[in-house]
Design an enzyme around this catalytic site. Structure first.
Site, PDB file in Angstrom:
ATOM      1  N   LYS A 181      -3.209 -21.270 -18.961  1.00 38.57           N
ATOM      2  CA  LYS A 181      -3.679 -19.943 -18.569  1.00 38.57           C
ATOM      3  C   LYS A 181      -2.665 -19.275 -17.646  1.00 38.57           C
ATOM      4  O   LYS A 181      -2.025 -19.936 -16.825  1.00 38.57           O
ATOM      5  CB  LYS A 181      -5.035 -20.106 -17.862  1.00 38.57           C
ATOM      6  CG  LYS A 181      -5.791 -18.833 -17.546  1.00 38.57           C
ATOM      7  CD  LYS A 181      -7.150 -19.193 -16.960  1.00 38.57           C
ATOM      8  CE  LYS A 181      -7.972 -17.985 -16.578  1.00 38.57           C
ATOM      9  NZ  LYS A 181      -9.301 -18.384 -16.039  1.00 38.57           N
ATOM     10  N   SER A 221     -13.138 -16.123 -18.035  1.00 35.17           N
ATOM     11  CA  SER A 221     -11.856 -15.447 -18.011  1.00 35.17           C
ATOM     12  C   SER A 221     -10.750 -16.172 -18.765  1.00 35.17           C
ATOM     13  O   SER A 221      -9.674 -15.618 -18.992  1.00 35.17           O
ATOM     14  CB  SER A 221     -11.415 -15.257 -16.555  1.00 35.17           C
ATOM     15  OG  SER A 221     -11.163 -16.505 -15.915  1.00 35.17           O
ATOM     16  N   SER A 225     -15.776 -19.573 -16.437  1.00 36.58           N
ATOM     17  CA  SER A 225     -14.546 -19.131 -17.100  1.00 36.58           C
ATOM     18  C   SER A 225     -13.900 -20.170 -18.005  1.00 36.58           C
ATOM     19  O   SER A 225     -12.989 -19.842 -18.762  1.00 36.58           O
ATOM     20  CB  SER A 225     -13.529 -18.651 -16.064  1.00 36.58           C
ATOM     21  OG  SER A 225     -13.960 -17.439 -15.493  1.00 36.58           O
TER      22      SER A 225
END
Length: 549
Positions: free
Chosen positions: A112, A193, A217
């Site tokens: 990420k 997210s 997330s």
């Protein structure tokens, strides 16, 4: 423009509803059958590398080509590692010389875009303010992946600032990376997210990906992308040089297509780090990390008590659609048939928590402190931003940040609150969180009912464990029917639910109980294999065989 886009999405419904995609078949490499990269698991890849069927250099070329094939449509990867092929060639030479660093040796992994790497890639949290910034060293997680022999293939897009900027935005959007879409329905909300990590892993753009979670997330994008996601206990994995929201709730974990692959990745990244003192609270005997791969036990349910948080479903049932509840009830029966005793395990303070605001106070206070701490670590800070007030000013005045169309109300609230996590008011708010997540939440439910885990549909599972930093593992449980009516997200630009959109089942446990939860998730996965029930509408055509002579 938006009306046309939405019309195109809705107009595609009849096509996708009628689409029947056969299970993927393998490809031939040097005359031998090998799985498609959307189905391959780590042990397949290791077998191929050990036998000389292909190299890590071949793997990187194939995965990079797959990313380029679909990235202009789904926007899940923000950048590729320009050194990936060089690293792969070096790891191939090490393997040829008899040096293998572990199961992940030469295996491409995506991470990420809030997990820092000390290389040519950016670490931005999706903000233009951090493009070009430099860190003093790799994040501990990146260093652990490299030590394990993994190839960090690139950075995945995310909901900007890990979904901690705007009340008025969409999952998977960041100013730096654009809008990510999931692959099970045109225009599908990828959730957030860790949006790009979820989509990338789902369609075989790397073996697996890392995501981070404050509250949902990892779990939520795993839920809607047909993945296994492991949200570890806060402190099992380091957060050093991971762009933060909250030191009390942030954690980093794997997102993969199978429980065992996720366990292999967790094995590589778990463990203590002197740069993150939360990791030093791990009670593992002699500092030894449990064997998460060995925890993958088909008979894990035998003789165990598994709880159901029924009052959560009663109170939040309106947020969950009938197909999800039907699949959940079927999962309860399957778990019982596998040898578990099913009991009610309610969160006793859940009703009272509905009106509580202390989590917001804690996250705001942590973000004010922890963002400033991260910015202070940078060796190059392109705009000289040192705190949240300066970051808000940049965001509101830099056109590519799309303000005010996408607001900064979360930050506005934090700055209006006006105190950080060193303020005396913080302690009372944090103690309230510990009550609602602990005695009145998941930890209390486990103790009162003497259960090994509590289950919920993943749609309902993240919030309460987030308050106390306890672990959750989600595994695919099913899909919306092919004739399900499309609904849109609140921002009006993504399909929230629709035909063939996946959903998952969560196993919630005590702190540091990841091995138990992995066992339960594996036992459920192997009995149901729901991942194979529906295929994505969009997958890359490029395969490993295209790059092996």
């Amino acid at each position: 423009m938006r009306s046309y886009f939405l019309g195109a999405i809705l107009g595609a419904a009849s096509f996708v509803s009628a689409l029947t995609v056969p299970p993927y078949t393998g490809t031939l490499i040097k005359g031998k059958e090998f799985p498609s990269l959307i189905e391959v698991d780590l042990e397949d890849l290791v077998d191929g590398l050990e036998s000389g069927l292909f190299t890590s250099y071949d793997l990187v070329r194939a995965y990079e080509a797959r990313i380029m094939e679909v990235n202009s449509t789904l926007h899940m990867v923000t950048e590729l590692n320009p050194d990936a092929l060089t690293i792969a060639a070096q790891l191939d030479r090490m393997r040829a010389n008899g040096t293998v660093l572990g199961p992940l040796h030469g295996i491409p992994i995506l991470i990420k875009n809030n997990i820092a790497t000390d290389d040519k890639m950016n670490n931005t949290a999706g903000s233009w303010s951090l493009r070009g910034s430099k860190v003093p060293r790799d994040s501990t997680l990146a260093a652990k992946l490299r030590k394990a022999g993994a190839i960090i293939l690139g950075k995945t897009n995310l909901s900007q600032w890990a979904n901690y900027r705007s009340d008025n935005t969409s999952n998977g959007w960041s100013a730096y990376g654009g809008q990510t879409y999931a692959a099970y329905y045109p225009g599908q909300d990828p959730s957030g997210s860790s949006s790009g990590s979820g989509v990338s892993s789902a369609i075989g753009l790397a073996l697996a990906a890392l995501g981070s979670e404050t509250s949902g997330s990892i779990l939520s994008p795993s839920d809607v992308n047909n993945l296994v996601g492991i949200k570890p206990t806060v402190g099992l994995t380091s957060r050093y040089l991971v762009i933060p929201i909250s030191e009390h709730q942030d954690t980093v974990g794997p997102m993969a297509r199978s429980v065992k692959d996720a366990a292999y990745v967790l094995q590589a990244i778990a463990g203590p780090d002197t740069n993150d003192n939360y990791t030093l609270a791990n009670p593992a005997v002699n500092g030894t990390t449990p064997d998460y791969v060995a925890a993958c036990n088909y008979n894990a349910f035998a003789g165990k008590r598994i709880g159901v948080a029924r009052n959560v479903i009663d109170i939040w049932g309106s947020y969950t659609d009938p197909p999800v509840l039907a699949a959940f009830n079927e999962a309860i029966k399957q778990i019982a048939a596998a040898g578990a005793e099913i009991v009610d395990a309610n969160f006793t303070a859940f009703a009272a928590w509905q009106n509580d605001k202390n989590e917001t106070l804690v996250l705001n206070a942590d973000f004010i402190s922890d963002l400033a701490n991260y910015l202070s670590e940078l060796t190059y800070n392109p705009y000289g931003i040192e705190n949240l007030a300066e970051e808000r000013n940049f965001t509101q005045t830099f056109p590519l940040e799309q303000y005010p169309q996408r607001d900064t109300k979360i930050w506005d609230g934090a700055l209006k609150q006006g105190w950080n996590n060193t303020d005396p008011r913080f302690w009372a708010a944090y103690q309230a969180n510990l009550y609602y997540g602990g005695e009145g939440g998941i930890l209390g439910a486990l103790e009162r009912t003497n259960t090994s885990a509590v289950i919920l549909p993943t749609q309902l599972s993240p919030s309460i464990p987030a308050l106390v930093g306890s672990p959750v593992v989600t595994v695919p449980m099913g899909f919306y029917p092919a004739n399900w009516t499309v609904t849109l997200n609140g921002f009006g630009n993504l399909v929230a639910t629709g035909p063939n959109v996946p959903f998952g089942l969560s196993f919630m446990g005590r702190k540091w109980s990841e091995a138990d939860l992995i066992g339960f998730a594996y036992a459920y996965e192997q009995r149901t294999m729901h991942r194979n029930d529906v295929q994505p509408y969009l997958v890359p055509n490029i395969e490993l065989a295209d790059f092996v002579s």
